[in-house]
Design a protein around this motif. Structure first.
Motif, short mmCIF file in Angstrom:
data_model
loop_
_atom_site.label_atom_id
_atom_site.label_comp_id
_atom_site.label_asym_id
_atom_site.label_seq_id
_atom_site.Cartn_x
_atom_site.Cartn_y
_atom_site.Cartn_z
N ALA A 21 0.99 -1.30 0.43
CA ALA A 21 -0.58 0.29 0.13
C ALA A 21 1.01 1.56 -0.12
CB ALA A 21 -1.11 -0.15 0.89
N ILE A 22 1.85 1.31 0.79
CA ILE A 22 3.04 2.48 0.75
C ILE A 22 3.86 2.76 -0.46
CG2 ILE A 22 5.26 2.90 1.85
CD1 ILE A 22 4.34 1.95 4.57
N LEU A 23 4.12 0.86 -1.09
CA LEU A 23 4.41 1.55 -2.16
C LEU A 23 3.85 1.76 -3.56
CD1 LEU A 23 7.29 0.73 -3.80
CD2 LEU A 23 6.21 -1.66 -4.54
N GLY A 24 2.25 1.80 -3.79
CA GLY A 24 1.72 2.79 -4.42
C GLY A 24 1.33 3.60 -4.04
N ILE A 25 1.13 3.99 -2.77
CA ILE A 25 0.96 5.67 -2.48
C ILE A 25 2.62 6.92 -3.45
CG2 ILE A 25 0.88 7.85 -0.50
CD1 ILE A 25 -0.68 5.46 0.65
N LEU A 26 3.31 5.86 -2.57
CA LEU A 26 4.79 6.50 -3.43
C LEU A 26 5.11 6.80 -4.55
CD1 LEU A 26 7.47 5.30 -0.76
CD2 LEU A 26 6.22 7.72 -0.74
N LEU A 27 4.56 5.76 -5.20
CA LEU A 27 4.67 5.49 -7.22
C LEU A 27 3.39 6.54 -7.53
CD1 LEU A 27 4.59 1.83 -7.81
CD2 LEU A 27 6.68 3.30 -8.23
N ILE A 29 2.31 9.12 -5.62
CA ILE A 29 3.30 11.01 -6.49
C ILE A 29 4.27 10.91 -6.57
CG2 ILE A 29 4.72 12.21 -4.05
CD1 ILE A 29 2.70 11.05 -2.23
N ILE A 30 5.14 10.15 -6.58
CA ILE A 30 6.31 10.34 -8.08
C ILE A 30 5.76 10.74 -9.45
CG2 ILE A 30 8.66 9.22 -9.11
CD1 ILE A 30 8.88 7.96 -6.26
N LEU A 31 4.87 9.74 -10.02
CA LEU A 31 4.62 9.49 -10.97
C LEU A 31 3.53 11.44 -11.29
CD1 LEU A 31 3.30 8.46 -13.70
CD2 LEU A 31 1.48 8.18 -12.90
N PHE A 32 3.29 12.00 -10.19
CA PHE A 32 2.79 13.10 -11.02
C PHE A 32 3.88 14.32 -10.85
CE2 PHE A 32 -1.21 10.38 -9.87
CZ PHE A 32 -2.13 11.45 -11.40
N THR A 33 4.74 13.98 -9.56
CA THR A 33 6.22 15.45 -9.54
C THR A 33 6.96 15.54 -10.79
OG1 THR A 33 7.23 13.52 -7.63
CG2 THR A 33 5.42 14.94 -7.20
N GLU A 34 7.02 14.23 -11.57
CA GLU A 34 8.14 14.02 -12.03
C GLU A 34 7.60 14.24 -13.55
OE1 GLU A 34 11.50 13.37 -12.33
OE2 GLU A 34 11.58 12.81 -10.43
N THR A 35 5.81 14.15 -13.65
CA THR A 35 5.03 14.66 -14.85
C THR A 35 5.18 16.48 -14.77
OG1 THR A 35 3.89 12.83 -15.01
CG2 THR A 35 2.44 14.22 -16.24
N LEU A 58 6.10 5.55 -19.08
CA LEU A 58 5.82 5.97 -17.14
C LEU A 58 4.41 5.75 -16.64
CD1 LEU A 58 7.27 7.20 -15.52
CD2 LEU A 58 5.81 9.52 -15.73
N LEU A 59 3.40 5.67 -17.49
CA LEU A 59 1.98 5.67 -17.92
C LEU A 59 1.76 3.85 -17.54
CD1 LEU A 59 -0.59 8.35 -18.92
CD2 LEU A 59 0.14 7.30 -16.53
N SER A 60 2.03 3.41 -18.78
CA SER A 60 2.49 1.98 -18.43
C SER A 60 3.23 1.62 -17.52
CB SER A 60 2.70 1.47 -20.02
OG SER A 60 4.43 1.72 -20.60
N PHE A 61 4.65 1.76 -17.09
CA PHE A 61 5.02 1.61 -15.87
C PHE A 61 3.91 1.33 -14.60
CE2 PHE A 61 9.33 1.24 -17.42
CZ PHE A 61 9.23 0.09 -17.19
N PHE A 62 3.37 2.64 -14.54
CA PHE A 62 2.73 2.99 -13.53
C PHE A 62 1.06 2.41 -13.42
CE2 PHE A 62 -0.75 5.40 -11.66
CZ PHE A 62 -0.65 4.79 -10.83
#
Length: 128
Positions: A21-27, A29-35, A58-62
């Protein structure tokens, strides 16, 4: 002794679910900050195409990581083999999108996709 092992197993499973769950939240957050940090780089056509290619990868990774995390959370930490095979196929397709015209890389990715699809068909045939 068996009850102690079962309790320890339950605690480890809860820790795993919490970590996922923490990994999902971090992913997320990182997706939107990098975007948002890449948006100022889009000034000319070449950079826009590179950005779009990066965004697709990036979206397919996410989404592949998020679906894997959601599947693991739904099934109490277990993930089916066919689900992992389909994630592998999607990762190789992502590699085909990112391959910049290198014939050897395209050929090896295509062969790997074919082998994974054959493996999924064999798995479905014998898992009836």
């Amino acid at each position: 002794m068996y009850k102690l092992a079962a309790n320890f197993s339950h605690i480890l499973r809860l820790c795993t679910i919490g970590a996922l769950a923490i990994l999902g939240i971090l992913l997320t957050i990182i997706l939107f900050t990098e975007t948002f940090s890449l948006i100022p780089l889009m000034q000319d056509g070449i950079r826009i195409m590179l950005f779009l290619r990066f965004w697709i990868v990036l979206l397919s990774f996410f989404f592949s990581f998020m679906t894997m995390i959601i599947a693991a959370l739904k099934h109490h930490g277990r993930i089916a083999v066919d689900f992992l095979l389909s994630l592998g196929i999607m990762a190789l397709i992502r590699g085909l999108i990112a391959a910049h015209g290198q014939p050897y890389e395209i050929l090896t990715n295509s062969i790997a996709i074919l082998l994974l699809i054959i493996g999924m068909v064999i798995l479905k045939h014998f898992m009836k």
